[in-house]
Scaffold this motif. Structure first.
Motif, mmCIF file in Angstrom:
data_model
loop_
_atom_site.group_PDB
_atom_site.id
_atom_site.type_symbol
_atom_site.label_atom_id
_atom_site.label_comp_id
_atom_site.label_asym_id
_atom_site.label_seq_id
_atom_site.Cartn_x
_atom_site.Cartn_y
_atom_site.Cartn_z
ATOM 1 N N ASN A 307 5.284 -13.952 -18.284
ATOM 2 C CA ASN A 307 4.051 -14.656 -17.484
ATOM 3 C C ASN A 307 3.864 -14.041 -16.008
ATOM 4 O OD1 ASN A 307 4.264 -17.088 -19.345
ATOM 5 N ND2 ASN A 307 6.301 -17.409 -18.423
ATOM 6 N N VAL A 308 2.949 -14.345 -15.417
ATOM 7 C CA VAL A 308 2.712 -13.607 -14.343
ATOM 8 C C VAL A 308 3.048 -14.387 -12.973
ATOM 9 C CG1 VAL A 308 0.668 -13.156 -12.489
ATOM 10 C CG2 VAL A 308 0.474 -12.547 -15.175
ATOM 11 N N ASN A 309 3.822 -13.772 -12.041
ATOM 12 C CA ASN A 309 4.343 -14.695 -10.937
ATOM 13 C C ASN A 309 3.659 -14.053 -9.662
ATOM 14 O OD1 ASN A 309 5.764 -12.475 -10.208
ATOM 15 N ND2 ASN A 309 7.590 -13.135 -11.161
ATOM 16 N N VAL A 310 4.042 -14.714 -8.467
ATOM 17 C CA VAL A 310 3.382 -14.314 -7.081
ATOM 18 C C VAL A 310 3.834 -13.015 -6.851
ATOM 19 C CG1 VAL A 310 3.661 -14.698 -4.816
ATOM 20 C CG2 VAL A 310 3.519 -16.791 -6.235
ATOM 21 N N THR A 311 4.887 -12.522 -7.345
ATOM 22 C CA THR A 311 5.278 -10.949 -7.005
ATOM 23 C C THR A 311 3.933 -10.058 -7.774
ATOM 24 O OG1 THR A 311 7.520 -11.696 -7.233
ATOM 25 C CG2 THR A 311 7.251 -9.736 -7.000
ATOM 26 N N ASP A 312 3.786 -10.263 -9.039
ATOM 27 C CA ASP A 312 2.863 -9.580 -9.609
ATOM 28 C C ASP A 312 1.599 -9.547 -8.916
ATOM 29 O OD1 ASP A 312 4.814 -9.260 -11.496
ATOM 30 O OD2 ASP A 312 4.294 -11.124 -12.399
ATOM 31 N N ILE A 313 1.115 -10.722 -8.539
ATOM 32 C CA ILE A 313 -0.258 -10.644 -7.926
ATOM 33 C C ILE A 313 -0.176 -9.834 -6.630
ATOM 34 C CG2 ILE A 313 -1.749 -12.415 -6.653
ATOM 35 C CD1 ILE A 313 -0.743 -14.508 -8.847
ATOM 36 N N LYS A 314 0.863 -10.069 -6.005
ATOM 37 C CA LYS A 314 0.805 -9.315 -4.501
ATOM 38 C C LYS A 314 0.989 -7.728 -4.760
ATOM 39 C CE LYS A 314 3.345 -12.389 -1.430
ATOM 40 N NZ LYS A 314 4.331 -12.793 -0.366
ATOM 41 N N ALA A 315 1.488 -7.488 -6.035
ATOM 42 C CA ALA A 315 1.556 -6.107 -5.998
ATOM 43 C C ALA A 315 0.313 -5.506 -6.474
ATOM 44 C CB ALA A 315 2.517 -5.640 -7.442
ATOM 45 N N VAL A 316 -0.613 -6.286 -6.931
ATOM 46 C CA VAL A 316 -1.916 -5.492 -7.507
ATOM 47 C C VAL A 316 -3.212 -6.060 -6.502
ATOM 48 C CG1 VAL A 316 -1.292 -5.367 -9.682
ATOM 49 C CG2 VAL A 316 -2.454 -7.247 -9.080
ATOM 50 N N ILE A 317 -2.995 -7.132 -5.750
ATOM 51 C CA ILE A 317 -4.235 -7.694 -5.453
ATOM 52 C C ILE A 317 -4.952 -6.937 -4.285
ATOM 53 C CG2 ILE A 317 -3.321 -9.260 -3.618
ATOM 54 C CD1 ILE A 317 -5.301 -11.263 -4.743
ATOM 55 N N THR A 318 -4.261 -5.930 -3.418
ATOM 56 C CA THR A 318 -4.806 -5.277 -2.760
ATOM 57 C C THR A 318 -5.800 -3.994 -3.261
ATOM 58 O OG1 THR A 318 -3.152 -5.662 -1.029
ATOM 59 C CG2 THR A 318 -4.467 -3.949 -0.339
ATOM 60 N N LEU A 319 -5.305 -3.673 -4.202
ATOM 61 C CA LEU A 319 -5.922 -2.603 -4.930
ATOM 62 C C LEU A 319 -7.319 -3.151 -5.695
ATOM 63 C CD1 LEU A 319 -2.974 -1.138 -6.914
ATOM 64 C CD2 LEU A 319 -4.391 0.358 -5.320
ATOM 65 N N CYS A 320 -7.181 -4.541 -5.940
ATOM 66 C CA CYS A 320 -8.355 -5.240 -6.661
ATOM 67 C C CYS A 320 -9.426 -5.381 -5.785
ATOM 68 C CB CYS A 320 -7.868 -6.171 -7.385
ATOM 69 S SG CYS A 320 -6.854 -5.703 -8.863
ATOM 70 N N LEU A 321 -8.968 -5.840 -4.248
ATOM 71 C CA LEU A 321 -9.935 -6.605 -3.582
ATOM 72 C C LEU A 321 -10.568 -5.687 -2.277
ATOM 73 C CD1 LEU A 321 -8.677 -10.038 -3.237
ATOM 74 C CD2 LEU A 321 -10.547 -9.121 -5.085
ATOM 75 N N ARG A 322 -9.725 -4.807 -1.894
ATOM 76 C CA ARG A 322 -9.940 -4.012 -0.565
ATOM 77 C C ARG A 322 -11.216 -3.644 -0.527
ATOM 78 N NH1 ARG A 322 -6.203 0.422 -1.453
ATOM 79 N NH2 ARG A 322 -4.707 -0.141 -0.154
ATOM 80 N N HIS A 323 -11.756 -2.886 -1.612
ATOM 81 C CA HIS A 323 -13.272 -2.394 -1.590
ATOM 82 C C HIS A 323 -14.536 -3.413 -1.732
ATOM 83 C CE1 HIS A 323 -12.083 -2.280 -5.641
ATOM 84 N NE2 HIS A 323 -12.962 -2.329 -6.323
#
Length: 349
Positions: A307-323
């Motif tokens: 399952n996805v947890n908070v750590t997984d989201i934190k690891a990828v969200i900047t890559l997905c949203l910054r642009h």
């Protein structure tokens, strides 16, 4: 990986690349789930962008394709088959297959639309009634990686075509009322130097991820990178041998993650938090929400979780949203930092 002396040209091992963790992670996640939508890598010249992209393609396990098929068709997955292969299977014909390296296609800056999409022989179609298609780079890239260096200098029309194919998984060519289509599912990787101009926001938004890379400032690390490269240039086969076990280990992890991906779940509460972050950052459209969900699942699979947890989201969200953030010329805060601040606020509550 083939480390025999008859290898055409040895490729620098992916696991030997020092630093640039953000770029490496973005590439691995896109390989695990190509539906993330590719990655745009922006950074200084001479930071190993091309080396890293070629290295990830070389690392991947071979794929099974239908023999004598222009489009690297899959033998059992309908989504990855050309119409010709589908027809043959429906007729009950037995098709031969072979294993090939994952295609790694470089798109040259001066490429024409015909070279990218392929061409239909109009004369033959009109006089003999035969559809003759000359495949382009999008056909060759199917089930592989399509790499565009200096994507910010590429004609906008061509970038649109690439992004449409990457999103839909199909390429359609129409000439004089004659139409031809083929599967074209690939990981689109673009790289560029911000000094040479930015990509239009509409096009930038269509890339699943955006990795920023900087020149390494730390002297010890720079020495390590230079030494690693010098060792490879002097004796590539010794370097390949040294990293063989690490390469095989990462290859297994990627394969397992690909197989596991469909069973990874993400709780409703976490999906709400992702959308809340996108809303607070004023991200246009829903692409940011979708990509972050996919990337978090791919990261969880990569880490061997269920399952996805908070750590997984934190690891990828900047890559997905910054642009995807709206650019404010007066803003002094880096877009990646802005994402991080909102993420910490929402996810740590």
């Amino acid at each position: 990986m083939n480390t025999t002396q008859n290898q055409i040209r040895p490729v620098f091992p992916f696991t030997a690349i020092v630093g640039q963790e953000e770029m490496k992670l973005a590439l691995i996640l896109n390989v695990i789930d190509p539906r993330i939508g590719g990655v745009m890598i922006m950074g200084d010249r001479g930071t190993g962008k091309s080396t890293t992209i070629r290295a990830i393609a070389d690392l991947l396990p071979e794929i099974e394709v239908v023999q004598d098929d222009f489009f690297n068709s899959h033998i059992s997955d309908y989504e990855l088959m050309s119409d010709d292969v589908k027809n043959k299977i429906n007729e009950g014909l037995t098709l031969k297959t072979k294993f090939v390296n994952v295609p790694m296609i470089d798109l040259p800056l001066g490429a024409t639309e015909d070279r990218v999409c392929g061409t239909i022989d109009i004369e033959k179609a009109l006089t003999e009634g035969i559809k003759t298609f000359e495949p382009g780079l999008l056909a060759k890239a199917h089930r592989g990686i399509l790499y565009v260096d200096e994507v910010n200098l590429l004609d906008d029309h061509l970038v649109d075509i690439l992004l449409d194919s990457a999103a839909s998984g199909w390429n359609t060519v129409e000439r004089e009322g004659i139409s031809m289509r083929h599967p074209s599912r690939f990981v689109l990787v673009g790289s560029g130097n911000p000094e040479e101009g930015e990509l239009r926001p509409q096009l930038l938004d269509r890339f699943g991820m955006h990795a920023e890379i900087r020149t390494v400032k730390e002297a010890n690390l720079r020495v390590q990178i230079v030494e690693q490269r010098s060792n490879f240039d002097q004796n590539p086969y010794a370097c390949l041998k040294e990293f063989k076990n690490k390469q095989e280990e990462l290859k297994k992890i990627i394969l397992t993650a690909q197989q596991k991906l469909s069973s990874i779940s993400i709780d409703y509460d976490l999906r709400v938090k992702i959308s809340e972050i996108c809303g607070l950052l004023d991200v246009d459209g829903l692409r940011g929400d979708i990509v972050t969900n996919r990337a978090a699942k791919a990261f969880a699979a990569y880490k061997g979780k269920e399952n996805v947890n908070v750590t997984d989201i934190k690891a990828v969200i900047t890559l997905c949203l910054r642009h995807r953030l709206r650019k404010d010329p007066l803003d002094t805060v880096d877009s990646g930092l802005k994402v991080q601040q909102v993420v910490d606020k929402i996810l740590d509550d």
